[in-house]
Design an enzyme around this catalytic site. Structure first.
Site, short mmCIF file in Angstrom:
data_model
loop_
_atom_site.label_atom_id
_atom_site.label_comp_id
_atom_site.label_asym_id
_atom_site.label_seq_id
_atom_site.Cartn_x
_atom_site.Cartn_y
_atom_site.Cartn_z
CG HIS A 196 -2.24 -0.85 0.69
ND1 HIS A 196 -2.34 -2.20 0.93
CD2 HIS A 196 -3.32 -0.52 -0.05
CE1 HIS A 196 -3.46 -2.65 0.39
NE2 HIS A 196 -4.08 -1.66 -0.21
NE ARG A 306 -7.04 0.26 -2.61
CZ ARG A 306 -6.45 0.51 -3.77
NH1 ARG A 306 -6.36 1.74 -4.23
NH2 ARG A 306 -5.93 -0.47 -4.49
NE ARG A 342 -11.77 -2.24 -1.17
CZ ARG A 342 -10.50 -2.42 -1.46
NH1 ARG A 342 -10.16 -3.25 -2.42
NH2 ARG A 342 -9.57 -1.77 -0.83
CD GLU A 443 -10.07 -7.88 -3.72
OE1 GLU A 443 -9.13 -7.10 -3.59
OE2 GLU A 443 -10.96 -8.02 -2.87
CG ASN A 466 -3.29 -4.41 -6.68
OD1 ASN A 466 -2.80 -4.35 -7.80
ND2 ASN A 466 -3.83 -3.37 -6.08
CG ASP A 467 -5.67 -8.60 -2.52
OD1 ASP A 467 -4.60 -8.88 -1.95
OD2 ASP A 467 -6.41 -7.69 -2.13
NE ARG A 477 -1.51 -5.99 -2.17
CZ ARG A 477 -2.71 -5.42 -2.31
NH1 ARG A 477 -3.80 -6.17 -2.28
NH2 ARG A 477 -2.84 -4.15 -2.51
CB CYS A 514 -10.22 -1.34 -9.45
SG CYS A 514 -10.62 -2.64 -8.28
C1 PEP Z 1 -6.68 -5.26 -5.52
O1 PEP Z 1 -6.51 -6.19 -4.74
O2 PEP Z 1 -6.28 -5.26 -6.70
C2 PEP Z 1 -7.40 -4.05 -5.08
C3 PEP Z 1 -7.76 -3.11 -5.93
O3 PEP Z 1 -7.63 -3.91 -3.73
P1 PEP Z 1 -6.49 -3.47 -2.68
O4 PEP Z 1 -5.26 -3.10 -3.47
O5 PEP Z 1 -7.04 -2.34 -1.90
O6 PEP Z 1 -6.31 -4.72 -1.88
MG MG Z 2 -7.53 -6.16 -2.83
#
Ligand code: PEP
Ligand code: MG
Length: 573
Positions: A196, A306, A342, A443, A466-467, A477, A514
């Site tokens: 993050h 978020r 979300r 995800e 990402n997840d 990650r 996203c």
């Molecule tokens: C993701 O997992 O791609 C996502 C957009 O959520 P976050 O990055 O907040 O986990």
């Molecule tokens: Mg995520």
């Protein structure tokens, strides 16, 4: 200067560079440096006053959060109030003060001693309480440092120059309360491109260096206040840069700013390929204030709010009214453009201490996101009420989506809770958006593999790449050591994305994406060819991706089973 500190390498985020003064944000409470000479009696009085203030604040928090989120969630404040007033703790502090420590030093030492004792305990609940001592110490030190007026937010030094903010690990809750306008870049010892800190840096359009080699507390102390040059493109932090190095970076940054300026011409143009395929190009935001920027940069809406950012960096969760106002503010800033909220995704690297969640061995596989919300219904209901009330005020604009869904029953339970909230509001005569779009994030591999099952229950999917990458490739990650393996354009991930898009299209819904993959211009054509209808990226990336979309001509055909288009680039030859 010491050669060890001449430069520090790491993984650069973004292509930019920044000059500024190095500031280390310690995860531990800090002890005031300019100590005033006081007698032990005076120090003890300071401690006892701080203890009383902390106790009163915690009692108030307990009462407030009990009515907002229920007894379970509020309990943590009662526990903290008990620890702050605890006799053993008080005796230890007073003994250290008697031996010559300041109140701050004594509080930290006593908290450390008791935390170590708790860590040894058999009982799992009591072991988990060890972490609470650091919280109490931080609260007391904050009050002591500010002579009673502490806020709990980590302050930035009062320097005229921009700050390069460094930390071992920068959690979202640490950054949410900071004055971001004074920060020119981030450096962390931990972290990876999917962490993050990296996402925050991208969304602010700032350079960052994560997984910075050799950045530990000792090195950082030696660097405090020094001038540094953070070059994300080179993956390097240079200490005391020469005038030539500074001039070269200034010239490079000026050229980058000019290129960005040129892209402003695209603000009012649609995100449409040369062959006429129009997609939605939306923004990812954390706080409502960012919706203005998204609108000003010509986003088609917000594809991911978020909402957990409203919950971070504070001592109690936001209540219904506060959230209602936040969602309405974001929606108003967007005019009539879409706002996808979300629901709370707390857990893993986004922690809120006031929830009192016990530490987990594998937090990314633990009680996060929808799992936490379904386990803490009062917390979930407060948020759903706020979202539904905002949607009722602005029908047709707000959509809701649930994160980290793995199994159909989770989606069913989340939707059932939403419907109950809507029914309550209807009974109370509040306006309800009867057609509010409900979607879910994809995800996890489980969600993508069951996309056909989920699709009929959803108006849309939004792929969290990402997840999805983390869970598909078994790559943490947050862990820079395995960052090179986190290829979100991996054929396995792309196969899941294609399957997801096909499943929702089959029932007439739309498919967004996203995660950070959406902001990779080298992947835009592939994603469009796979049927992605909406891309949602950090505001700072909007124009770049729009530029890319508008360069694309006829999309390649993706349906040919023998050679999916992504194979040519990513499968071994
Ligand atoms: C993701 O997992 O791609 C996502 C957009 O959520 P976050 O990055 O907040 O986990
Ligand atoms: Mg995520």
């Amino acid at each position: 200067m010491d050669a060890r500190f001449a430069s520090i390498g790491g993984t650069g985020i973004g292509e930019g560079a920044a000059l500024g003064r190095f500031h280390w944000l310690s995860a531990r409470p800090s002890v005031r440096r300019e100590e005033v000479q006081r007698t032990p009696e005076e120090e003890e009085t300071r401690f006892r006053q701080a203890q009383a203030r902390a106790g009163a604040a915690l009692d108030a928090l307990y009462a407030e959060s009990r009515s907002a989120v229920g007894e379970d969630a509020a309990q943590i404040f009662a526990v903290h109030a008990m620890i702050a007033a605890d006799e053993d703790f008080t005796d230890l502090v007073v003994a250290r003060i008697g031996a010559g420590d300041t109140a701050e030093t004594a509080v930290i030492a006593a908290a450390d001693t008791l935390a170590a004792r708790f860590r040894e305990m058999e009982d799992e609940y009591l072991r988990a309480r060890a972490a609470d001592f650091a919280d109490i110490a931080a609260r007391l030190c904050d009050i002591l440092d500010a002579d009673g007026a502490g806020t709990g937010e980590p302050p930035l030094p009062d320097w005229p120059e921009p700050i390069i903010l460094a930390a071992q690990d920068l959690s979202p809750s640490q950054t949410v309360g900071l004055d971001r306008s004074r920060i020119a870049g981030f450096v962390t010892g931990a972290g990876s491109p999917g962490s993050h800190t990296a996402i925050l840096a991208r969304s602010l359009g700032l350079p960052a260096l994560v997984g910075a080699h050799l950045l530990d507390e000792m090195t950082a102390r030696a660097l405090e206040g020094r001038q540094v040059l953070l070059d994300a493109a080179a993956g390097r932090l240079t200490v005391d840069p020469t005038p030539e190095e500074q001039a070269a970076i200034r010239a490079r940054e000026a050229a980058a700013r000019a290129a960005e300026q040129a892209r402003y011409a695209l603000v009012d143009c649609p995100a449409e390929t040369r062959a006429g395929k129009r997609i939605l190009l939306c923004a990812n935001i954390g706080l409502p204030s960012e919706a203005h920027e998204a609108a000003a940069l010509g986003a088609d809406g917000v594809g991911l709010m978020r909402s957990e950012f409203l919950y971070l960096g504070r001592v109690a969760p936001p209540g219904e009214e506060e959230q209602f106002t936040a969602y309405c503010t974001a929606a108003e800033a967007l005019g009539d453009r879409m706002l996808v909220i979300r629901t709370l995704d707390i857990g893993a690297d986004k922690q809120a201490d006031y929830l009192g969640l016990p530490p987990e061995e594998n937090p990314a596989l633990g009680l996060r996101a929808i799992r936490l919300c379904l386990a803490r219904r009062p917390l979930f209901r407060v948020q759903l009420r706020a979202i539904c009330r905002a949607a009722g005020r602005r029908p047709g604009q707000i959509a809701v989506m649930f994160p980290m869904i793995c199994a159909p029953h989770e989606l069913d339970e989340a939707i059932a809770e939403l419907r109950e909230v809507q029914a309550d509001l209807r009974r109370a005569g509040e306006p309800v958006d009867e057609r509010m779009a409900v979607g879910m994030m994809i995800e996890t591999p489980a969600a993508a593999l069951l996309a056909d099952t989920f699709a009929p229950r959803c108006a849309f999917f939004s792929i969290g790449s990402n997840d999805l990458t983390q869970y598909t490739l078994a790559v943490d990650r947050q862990n820079n050591a395995v960052a090179p393996l986190a290829v979100d354009a991996h054929p396995a991930v792309l196969t899941l994305i294609a399957r997801t898009a096909a499943a929702i299209h089959a029932v007439g819904g739309w498919c967004g994406l996203c995660g950070e993959l959406a902001a990779d211009p080298t992947m835009t054509e592939t994603l469009l060819a796979m049927g992605i209808d909406e891309l949602s990226v950090s505001p700072s990336q909007l124009l770049r991706i729009k530029e890319r979309v508008r360069e694309i001509g006829e999309l390649p055909q993706t349906e040919t089973k023998e050679e999916p288009i992504w194979n040519t680039r990513f499968l071994p030859r």
